[in-house]
Design an enzyme around this catalytic site. Sequence first.
Site, PDB file in Angstrom:
ATOM      1  N   CYS A  34       5.002  -3.657  -6.623  1.00 52.44           N
ATOM      2  CA  CYS A  34       4.088  -2.762  -5.925  1.00 52.44           C
ATOM      3  C   CYS A  34       2.742  -3.435  -5.709  1.00 52.44           C
ATOM      4  CB  CYS A  34       3.839  -1.485  -6.740  1.00 52.44           C
ATOM      5  SG  CYS A  34       5.332  -0.543  -7.128  1.00 52.44           S
ATOM      6  N   CYS A  38      -0.723   1.381  -5.594  1.00 54.73           N
ATOM      7  CA  CYS A  38       0.453   2.224  -5.408  1.00 54.73           C
ATOM      8  C   CYS A  38       0.198   3.627  -5.959  1.00 54.73           C
ATOM      9  CB  CYS A  38       1.672   1.616  -6.097  1.00 54.73           C
ATOM     10  SG  CYS A  38       3.204   2.563  -5.827  1.00 54.73           S
ATOM     11  N   ARG A  63      12.271  -6.131  -5.712  1.00 56.66           N
ATOM     12  CA  ARG A  63      12.301  -5.597  -4.360  1.00 56.66           C
ATOM     13  C   ARG A  63      10.986  -4.888  -4.051  1.00 56.66           C
ATOM     14  NH1 ARG A  63      16.564  -3.500  -6.957  1.00 56.66           N
ATOM     15  NH2 ARG A  63      15.741  -1.379  -6.689  1.00 56.66           N
ATOM     16  N   CYS A  65       8.381  -2.114  -3.035  1.00 54.66           N
ATOM     17  CA  CYS A  65       8.295  -0.662  -3.190  1.00 54.66           C
ATOM     18  C   CYS A  65       8.335  -0.003  -1.800  1.00 54.66           C
ATOM     19  CB  CYS A  65       6.985  -0.306  -3.902  1.00 54.66           C
ATOM     20  SG  CYS A  65       6.676   1.478  -4.030  1.00 54.66           S
ATOM     21  N   ASP A 443     -29.910 -22.928  14.242  1.00 58.27           N
ATOM     22  CA  ASP A 443     -29.656 -21.936  15.286  1.00 58.27           C
ATOM     23  C   ASP A 443     -30.920 -21.117  15.529  1.00 58.27           C
ATOM     24  OD1 ASP A 443     -27.533 -20.228  16.856  1.00 58.27           O
ATOM     25  OD2 ASP A 443     -28.722 -18.803  15.678  1.00 58.27           O
TER      26      ASP A 443
END
Length: 499
Positions: A34, A38, A63, A65, A443
């Site tokens: 996760c 989460c 795997r 979430c 600049d």
Amino acid sequence: MITDQQTCMTAVRSRDARFDGWFVTGVRTTGIYCRPSCPATPPKARNITFYPSAAAAQAHGFRACKRCRPDASPGSPEWNARADLVARAMRLIADGVVDREGIDGLSRRLGYSTRQIERQVRAELGASPLALARAQRAQTARVLIETTTLPLTQVAHAAGFGSIRSFNDTVRAVFAMAPRQLRSHSRVAVEQVQTRSAWHHLPLRLPYRRPLRFDNLFGHLVATAVPGVEEWRQDTYRRTLRLPHGPAVVALRPEDGYVAARVWLHDLADLPVAISRCRWLLDLDADPQAIDAHLSADPVLGPLVAAAPGRRVPRTVDGAELALRLVIGQQISTRAARTHAARLVAAHGERIDDPDGGLTAVFPDAAAVAGASDGTLAMPQSRRLTLRGLATALADGNIDVSASADWTSARQDLLALPGIGPWTVEGVAMRAFGDPDAFPATDLGVRQAMARLGLPDQGRAAQDASSPWRPWRAYAVQHLWASGPHEINQLPEQARSHG
């Protein structure tokens, strides 16, 4: 990367979205990983393993979430702030180099052996370059499966998979579902991918970390836009890109919590690269809270940050294009620079048929600029020679101004070219390299802002005055520029507040 147990556990228990993209949480009892934010009930500490990347969690059998979608979080901001081998490798992987050229191509671009790269990347991210590229392909595939009606065979091609079998196996391993199941379970609004002549049109969402102050970000891009290559229409910034398999058009519009993107491609295989370059252009992987917290500690800059938190650095989709445009714009106004660049595009740009109208060409590559006629380059001879010298060096591969460049050696190479000084080099460093500490001290806008704030604005004194802003001086520059009335600091139309 953040992987110490106490910090990570605190972030998970508080569901702190600031840490999304910094690490992922592998829950051993469920086999799921996760993002820190989460919304599910935080697991017990003894059941958690923290990984520095989604690829590392996937490599250990976890795997993604289905609730918090950790693969869709903004990228780690760490790669924006570093110039070492691992950071450069990560930027090239994000740009699809491993998918197109393999590990050998990554090695050639970085100038290190494949063994050195493998060892250092694995040591820091817990996964090999191939695994990281695989994780990126899986995320692209998920977006296309869930948000478009593209046939799955085209999804596999667009995501960079070499075969349908590899595509199916990866999706099953990462998301615990076959591609067809993932599509059928999607609760995201699905849009029909439109094909107009040779173009594929895809709508996407690009997440970012809040806050995002978009007036100077989009305002800078619009104010410096080259006619034919870029435009601002209906609160949307549109531009053409040169991608590995052909030209593309992108349309980017800021929304609450994401940037709405529409992408037109000639080849779907260019989608991951287009996404990566749009994120880079808008600096969407930055950690604005960390940057603002640092800059706010300065008594001079603090009030500017408090008034406008979340400023980003407007970058580029093509380092060579930016470098050439900076030389064109040396010592002239923004409007004059646009006119000169538009003339060059009209003569040498790659023509396109914009499927939505308005744009006409891709900015010419370095080889075309090197061979441009004097009539096309209607500028003082000294600047014309500088432009041709830079274009030739870029075309020959003698100078690298990409996001994966070695910042130190690239700066030295640029400074060695006649007519290129610190202003141009720091502009390239800030917007092409992504160096967060780039500081164009010479600049005019920076000098004027520092003088208004009562700070030294020249020489070593100006550099010393900027020291408290390290390592985020490129972001300090955005606040300095925004303190003045220049058109780059605001949108040309009244826009809504986001972020």
